[in-house]
Enzyme design. Sequence first.
Site, PDB file in Angstrom:
ATOM      1  N   HIS A 196      -3.570  78.824  52.900  1.00  0.00           N
ATOM      2  CA  HIS A 196      -3.085  79.665  51.815  1.00  0.00           C
ATOM      3  C   HIS A 196      -2.012  78.945  51.002  1.00  0.00           C
ATOM      4  O   HIS A 196      -1.340  78.035  51.488  1.00  0.00           O
ATOM      5  CB  HIS A 196      -2.533  80.971  52.375  1.00  0.00           C
ATOM      6  CG  HIS A 196      -3.595  81.870  52.913  1.00  0.00           C
ATOM      7  ND1 HIS A 196      -3.344  83.160  53.301  1.00  0.00           N
ATOM      8  CD2 HIS A 196      -4.926  81.673  53.120  1.00  0.00           C
ATOM      9  CE1 HIS A 196      -4.470  83.720  53.726  1.00  0.00           C
ATOM     10  NE2 HIS A 196      -5.436  82.823  53.626  1.00  0.00           N
ATOM     11  N   GLU A 213       0.943  79.895  50.031  1.00  0.00           N
ATOM     12  CA  GLU A 213       2.279  80.006  50.603  1.00  0.00           C
ATOM     13  C   GLU A 213       2.444  79.043  51.781  1.00  0.00           C
ATOM     14  O   GLU A 213       3.482  78.388  51.921  1.00  0.00           O
ATOM     15  CB  GLU A 213       2.547  81.449  51.060  1.00  0.00           C
ATOM     16  CG  GLU A 213       2.425  82.482  49.957  1.00  0.00           C
ATOM     17  CD  GLU A 213       1.021  83.047  49.767  1.00  0.00           C
ATOM     18  OE1 GLU A 213       0.891  84.076  49.102  1.00  0.00           O
ATOM     19  OE2 GLU A 213       0.037  82.452  50.280  1.00  0.00           O
ATOM     20  N   CYS A 253      -0.191  87.564  52.628  1.00  0.00           N
ATOM     21  CA  CYS A 253      -0.918  88.229  53.708  1.00  0.00           C
ATOM     22  C   CYS A 253      -0.040  88.280  54.956  1.00  0.00           C
ATOM     23  O   CYS A 253       1.090  87.799  54.967  1.00  0.00           O
ATOM     24  CB  CYS A 253      -2.220  87.472  53.993  1.00  0.00           C
ATOM     25  SG  CYS A 253      -1.944  85.846  54.773  1.00  0.00           S
ATOM     26  N   CYS A 290       0.997  84.629  56.171  1.00  0.00           N
ATOM     27  CA  CYS A 290       1.939  83.953  55.269  1.00  0.00           C
ATOM     28  C   CYS A 290       3.307  84.624  55.295  1.00  0.00           C
ATOM     29  O   CYS A 290       4.332  83.955  55.218  1.00  0.00           O
ATOM     30  CB  CYS A 290       1.382  83.910  53.851  1.00  0.00           C
ATOM     31  SG  CYS A 290      -0.031  82.781  53.713  1.00  0.00           S
TER      32      CYS A 290
END
Length: 182
Positions: free
Chosen positions: A95, A97, A123, A126
């Site tokens: 991801h 992040e 999410c 993260c």
Amino acid sequence: MEPTPAVGRADARRAQVRPTPEQYFMLLAVATRERAACLGRHVGAVLVSDQRIIATGYNGTPTGFPNCDEGGCHRCTHPDDYSPGRGYDVCICVHAEQNAILQAAKLGYSVQGAVLYSTLRPCFGCLKEAYQAGVGRVRYLNDWSPSDPGEADAYDELLAEAARHGLTVEQLDLPDALLDLR
């Protein structure tokens, strides 16, 4: 002698107002997401410490792996095999992040107290990783929450617990004029 107006010049600011520092960092996250090769959502993230960018990230396969648009991720390549919000355990993408936090670590930058700007509300994973790494604040552009009601409740509990421990997670709106790239 009057200054020449900037209207119509290729290097003139498009918006009528100068972006605030927070808007500026979010605009950089928006630009960063353009590097994502995911067949689904494109997400960009920027980590900022003391008003300085320390790392950026976008969602995609690990370095050296084929990109999603090249068949690198089973979930992206076979979307009909997975119901919405499912199959993340076989998704190999990192991801945005996570990539920003990992880039900061690779470069030797501490993220303690940093602000994470993301084009999407982080999410579960993260958000936990940002907290564990020491990020002090998260600003996101677009809302996200799990589609399953039970998972959505668990996510809300995670947000509340993170807030109790000092991690602020807040949406940041960007005026449409700042997003006009024509």
